[in-house]
Scaffold this motif. Structure first.
Motif, PDB file in Angstrom:
ATOM      1  N   ALA A   7       0.845  -1.206   0.000  1.00 23.52           N
ATOM      2  CA  ALA A   7       0.000   0.000   0.000  1.00 23.52           C
ATOM      3  C   ALA A   7       0.878   1.253   0.000  1.00 23.52           C
ATOM      4  O   ALA A   7       0.572   2.237  -0.694  1.00 23.52           O
ATOM      5  CB  ALA A   7      -0.922  -0.012   1.218  1.00 23.52           C
ATOM      6  N   ILE A   8       1.996   1.209   0.739  1.00 25.28           N
ATOM      7  CA  ILE A   8       2.919   2.354   0.751  1.00 25.28           C
ATOM      8  C   ILE A   8       3.567   2.504  -0.630  1.00 25.28           C
ATOM      9  O   ILE A   8       3.665   3.608  -1.174  1.00 25.28           O
ATOM     10  CB  ILE A   8       3.992   2.181   1.852  1.00 25.28           C
ATOM     11  N   ALA A   9       3.971   1.373  -1.200  1.00 24.84           N
ATOM     12  CA  ALA A   9       4.593   1.414  -2.530  1.00 24.84           C
ATOM     13  C   ALA A   9       3.653   2.060  -3.544  1.00 24.84           C
ATOM     14  O   ALA A   9       4.061   2.889  -4.359  1.00 24.84           O
ATOM     15  CB  ALA A   9       4.952   0.000  -2.971  1.00 24.84           C
ATOM     16  N   ARG A  10       2.367   1.688  -3.468  1.00 23.73           N
ATOM     17  CA  ARG A  10       1.393   2.270  -4.415  1.00 23.73           C
ATOM     18  C   ARG A  10       1.225   3.769  -4.155  1.00 23.73           C
ATOM     19  O   ARG A  10       1.093   4.563  -5.080  1.00 23.73           O
ATOM     20  CB  ARG A  10       0.039   1.563  -4.289  1.00 23.73           C
ATOM     21  N   ALA A  11       1.251   4.148  -2.867  1.00 21.02           N
ATOM     22  CA  ALA A  11       1.033   5.555  -2.533  1.00 21.02           C
ATOM     23  C   ALA A  11       2.178   6.443  -2.997  1.00 21.02           C
ATOM     24  O   ALA A  11       1.973   7.625  -3.256  1.00 21.02           O
ATOM     25  CB  ALA A  11       0.830   5.694  -1.026  1.00 21.02           C
ATOM     26  N   VAL A  12       3.394   5.870  -3.106  1.00 16.40           N
ATOM     27  CA  VAL A  12       4.538   6.733  -3.416  1.00 16.40           C
ATOM     28  C   VAL A  12       5.056   6.564  -4.852  1.00 16.40           C
ATOM     29  O   VAL A  12       5.935   7.304  -5.264  1.00 16.40           O
ATOM     30  CB  VAL A  12       5.705   6.475  -2.432  1.00 16.40           C
ATOM     31  N   VAL A  13       4.500   5.624  -5.575  1.00 16.01           N
ATOM     32  CA  VAL A  13       5.077   5.285  -6.886  1.00 16.01           C
ATOM     33  C   VAL A  13       5.081   6.469  -7.849  1.00 16.01           C
ATOM     34  O   VAL A  13       5.977   6.604  -8.686  1.00 16.01           O
ATOM     35  CB  VAL A  13       4.375   4.036  -7.495  1.00 16.01           C
ATOM     36  N   ASN A  14       4.098   7.357  -7.728  1.00 14.43           N
ATOM     37  CA  ASN A  14       4.110   8.516  -8.644  1.00 14.43           C
ATOM     38  C   ASN A  14       4.649   9.774  -7.962  1.00 14.43           C
ATOM     39  O   ASN A  14       4.371  10.886  -8.401  1.00 14.43           O
ATOM     40  CB  ASN A  14       2.718   8.747  -9.256  1.00 14.43           C
ATOM     41  N   GLU A  15       5.447   9.554  -6.932  1.00 16.79           N
ATOM     42  CA  GLU A  15       6.144  10.628  -6.222  1.00 16.79           C
ATOM     43  C   GLU A  15       5.229  11.786  -5.856  1.00 16.79           C
ATOM     44  O   GLU A  15       5.385  12.902  -6.347  1.00 16.79           O
ATOM     45  CB  GLU A  15       7.323  11.126  -7.072  1.00 16.79           C
ATOM     46  N   PRO A  16       4.274  11.546  -4.952  1.00 16.21           N
ATOM     47  CA  PRO A  16       3.351  12.625  -4.592  1.00 16.21           C
ATOM     48  C   PRO A  16       4.018  13.661  -3.684  1.00 16.21           C
ATOM     49  O   PRO A  16       5.013  13.357  -3.016  1.00 16.21           O
ATOM     50  CB  PRO A  16       2.253  11.875  -3.827  1.00 16.21           C
ATOM     51  N   MET A  17       3.452  14.859  -3.677  1.00 12.99           N
ATOM     52  CA  MET A  17       3.992  15.921  -2.821  1.00 12.99           C
ATOM     53  C   MET A  17       3.616  15.675  -1.366  1.00 12.99           C
ATOM     54  O   MET A  17       4.329  16.058  -0.461  1.00 12.99           O
ATOM     55  CB  MET A  17       3.384  17.264  -3.248  1.00 12.99           C
ATOM     56  N   ILE A  18       2.444  15.054  -1.197  1.00  7.59           N
ATOM     57  CA  ILE A  18       1.931  14.825   0.153  1.00  7.59           C
ATOM     58  C   ILE A  18       1.653  13.339   0.329  1.00  7.59           C
ATOM     59  O   ILE A  18       1.087  12.705  -0.570  1.00  7.59           O
ATOM     60  CB  ILE A  18       0.620  15.617   0.362  1.00  7.59           C
TER      61      ILE A  18
END
Lengths: 221, 295
Positions: free
Chosen positions: A146-157
Motif C-alpha cells: 500500500a505504501i509502494a502504491r502511494a509513493v510510486v508517482n512521487e506525490p507531494m503529500i
C-alpha cells in the motif's frame, strides 16, 4: 502546503470534526494522534477529498478543496499519496498491477511503469512478490505494498492512516522507516495514529485530536 | 492515453465475469437475430415486389371485329402514351393458342369450343422508371378512354392488397424491433451495473489514486462495443445456418417461390446488423455508467 480554516465535518447531528485550523509546511513530518473515534481518519478523508467538509476551508498547494470541480479533482489526487488503514488493495490484481495503477491513470508508458514499480518494490523490500495477489500476503507485506502504491508517482503529500495499526513491532519499524525515507526525499508526510509509543519516540510535530477537536500541539505551529 | 491499457482492462474484466458477459452477448445476439430475420424477410419481399412491379404489363382488350387499320392506329396511340415501353398486339387466335399451351395438361377442356371466346388484346410493357401506383392507374384510365378498348387491367387489386399487408408487416416489425432493442439495452445496462457493483471497491480505489471518470469508463465502453460486435456476429452466424436450411427445404418443394431467388442479407445489411449491435452495447454501457458513477 496544507491549510485548514475552521473546518467542521458533521454526520447528521454528530460533529466528527469541530473547528479544525491547521497549517502544515512543505516537507514536514507530522503525526495526528488521538484515541479511536477522535476524528483522525475523517481529517485525512477531508484532505484527500474522500469526503467534503461541512463547513470551513481547506487549501492544498493553493487549491481550495471546497471549490474544486469534479473534473480537476483527479489531478489534485495525483499529488497526494494515501496509505489506507485497510490497505485498499485490489484483490483480483497482482502486486505489480496494484502498484502500477497510479502510473497507468497518468498515462505513463509500459517501460517506465515496469522500471518504476520494480524500483518501489525494491524500496519496500518485496521485489520477490511482484506476481503475488494481495490475499496471499501477510498484513505487514500488504501495508508495504500500500505504501509502494502511494509513493510510486512521487506525490507531494503522503497521508497514512494508522500505517502500523495492525502490525507487529518489527513490521511497524520497517513501515515507519519507509515513511521517514520518503520524507527525506521531500514529501510532506502526515500520519494518523493512536499508537502513543510511536508518537512519544518522535521529535516531530504532533496534533492531538479528541472528540473531533484539536486539544494541543506538541512543538508549536 | 494508451488504448492498449483500456483494452487490457476491458478483456480482463470480461475474463473475470465470463458468465455475465456470455448472457449479455446472448441477449444481444437473440435480439439481433430477430431483427435480422425481419430485415431478411423485408429485403426479399421488397426485391420480389420490385421484380413484380418491373414486370407489370397492362393488358388492353380490343372489341371484336376491329380491322387491321384500326388496330395499327390503336397500337400507335398506345405507344405514344407516357411511360409505355412496348406494345404487342395479341390476336384472339394467338390468345387461344397460348391458353391451349398453358392448359395442355388439362387435356380436352378447350376442345369442345365452337367459337373462340377470347378477345384480342394489346400487351403493354412499361418503362423501368414508370412503376408507381398512381401513374399506372392514370395510364390505365387513359387507355380505357380509348375507343374500341372496353377494358384494361394489370392485376392491381391483389398487388394493392399485398402492398397494404406489407406496410402493416413493416410497421409491426418496427414496433417489435424497437421494443426488443429497448429490452436489450435494459438487460445490458443491468449486466454492466452488476459488474460495476462487484467492482465498486476497485472503482473507488481508482478514483482515489487519481483516475479520471473517462479512464474508468472507457474499458466499459469497449466491453459494450465488443459485446455488441460478438452479439452481431453470433446472430448473423445463426441466421445464415437457418437461412441455408430454409433454402435447401424450399428448393425441394414445388412452391412457386422457386421461381424467385431468395437472397441472404447484403454486405451493407450485415454491417448494419453488427453496427446496430455495437450501438446497443455501447448505449447500454453509457446508461449504467451514468447512473453508477453519479455516486
Amino acid at each position: 502546503m496544507i491549510r485548514t480554516f475552521h473546518v467542521y465535518k458533521s454526520y447528521g447531528a454528530r460533529n466528527a470534526l469541530e473547528d479544525i485550523s491547521l497549517h502544515i509546511q512543505k516537507g514536514e513530518f507530522i503525526f495526528v494522534h488521538g484515541p479511536s473515534g477522535a476524528g483522525k481518519t475523517t481529517l485525512l478523508k477531508l484532505l484527500y477529498l474522500g469526503e467534503r467538509a461541512t463547513k470551513g476551508q481547506i487549501l492544498i498547494d493553493g487549491v481550495n478543496l471546497q471549490r474544486i470541480t469534479s473534473k480537476r479533482l483527479p489531478f489534485l489526487r495525483r499529488k497526494i499519496g494515501v496509505v489506507f488503514q485497510d490497505f485498499k488493495l485490489i484483490d483480483t490484481q497482482t502486486v505489480f498491477q496494484n502498484i502500477a495503477l497510479p502510473l497507468e491513470v497518468t498515462a505513463h508508458d509500459k517501460k517506465y511503469i515496469r522500471k518504476k514499480v520494480s524500483y518501489v518494490l525494491r524500496m519496500v523490500g518485496l521485489e520477490n512478490r511482484t506476481n503475488s495477489f494481495p490475499p496471499y500476503l501477510s498484513g505487514g507485506e500488504q501495508q508495504r505494498i500500500a505504501i509502494a502504491r502511494a509513493v510510486v508517482n512521487e506525490p507531494m503529500i503522503l497521508l497514512a492512516d494508522e500505517p502500523t495499526g495492525n502490525l507487529d513491532a518489527g513490521s511497524s519499524q520497517i513501515v515507519l522507516n519507509l515513511l521517514r525515507q520518503l520524507h527525506i526525499r521531500g514529501a510532506t508526510v502526515l500520519i494518523a495514529t493512536h499508537d502513543r509509543e510511536l508518537v512519544s519516540q518522535s521529535n516531530d510535530r504532533v496534533i492531538f485530536l479528541n472528540k473531533g477537536r484539536i486539544k494541543k500541539m506538541k512543538i508549536d505551529d | 492515453m494508451r488504448i492498449s491499457v483500456f483494452f487490457k482492462r476491458a478483456l480482463q474484466d470480461i475474463r473475470n465475469n465470463r458468465f455475465l458477459h456470455v448472457i449479455t452477448v446472448g441477449t444481444i445476439g437473440l435480439v439481433l437475430l430477430i431483427w435480422a430475420t425481419f430485415i431478411i424477410i423485408f429485403a426479399n419481399v421488397n426485391y420480389l415486389v420490385g421484380s413484380w412491379q418491373e414486370d407489370i404489363r397492362i393488358v388492353a382488350y380490343v372489341v371484336k371485329g376491329v380491322d387491321q387499320e384500326r388496330i395499327d392506329l390503336l397500337q400507335k396511340q398506345l405507344r405514344g402514351f407516357y411511360g409505355v415501353n412496348e406494345v404487342v398486339f395479341v390476336s384472339a387466335d394467338e390468345a387461344l393458342l397460348r391458353l391451349r399451351s398453358q392448359m395442355r395438361h388439362q387435356g380436352g377442356v378447350l376442345d369442345g369450343l365452337r367459337e373462340n371466346p377470347l378477345p384480342a388484346s394489346f400487351e403493354i410493357s412499361l418503362n423501368p422508371f414508370f412503376h408507381d401506383q398512381k401513374s399506372i392507374n392514370g395510364l390505365v384510365d387513359r387507355i380505357r378512354e380509348l375507343k374500341d378498348i372496353p377494358d384494361a387491367q394489370y392485376g392491381q387489386a391483389w398487388l394493392n392488397r399485398f402492398l397494404v399487408f406489407l406496410s402493416f408487416f413493416k410497421m409491426a416489425g418496427f414496433i417489435l424491433g424497437g421494443l426488443l432493442l429497448f429490452i436489450a439495452i435494459f438487460i445490458i445496462s443491468n449486466t454492466i451495473k452488476l459488474t460495476l457493483y462487484a467492482k465498486r471497491e476497485e472503482l473507488e480505489i481508482m478514483q482515489l489514486v487519481g483516475a479520471t471518470k473517462l479512464f474508468i469508463k472507457i474499458p466499459f465502453y469497449i466491453q459494450g462495443l465488443l459485446q455488441g460486435l460478438l452479439g452481431g456476429l453470433v446472430s448473423l452466424g445463426i441466421l445464415y445456418v437457418l437461412f441455408s436450411v430454409f433454402v435447401s427445404r424450399i428448393s425441394l418443394t414445388e412452391l412457386p417461390l422457386t421461381y424467385f431467388h431468395v437472397r441472404f442479407l447484403s454486405k451493407d445489411l450485415m454491417a448494419m446488423v453488427v453496427v446496430l449491435g455495437m450501438l446497443v452495447g455501447w448505449f447500454g454501457s453509457c446508461l449504467s455508467l451514468k447512473k453508477f458513477l453519479k455516486v
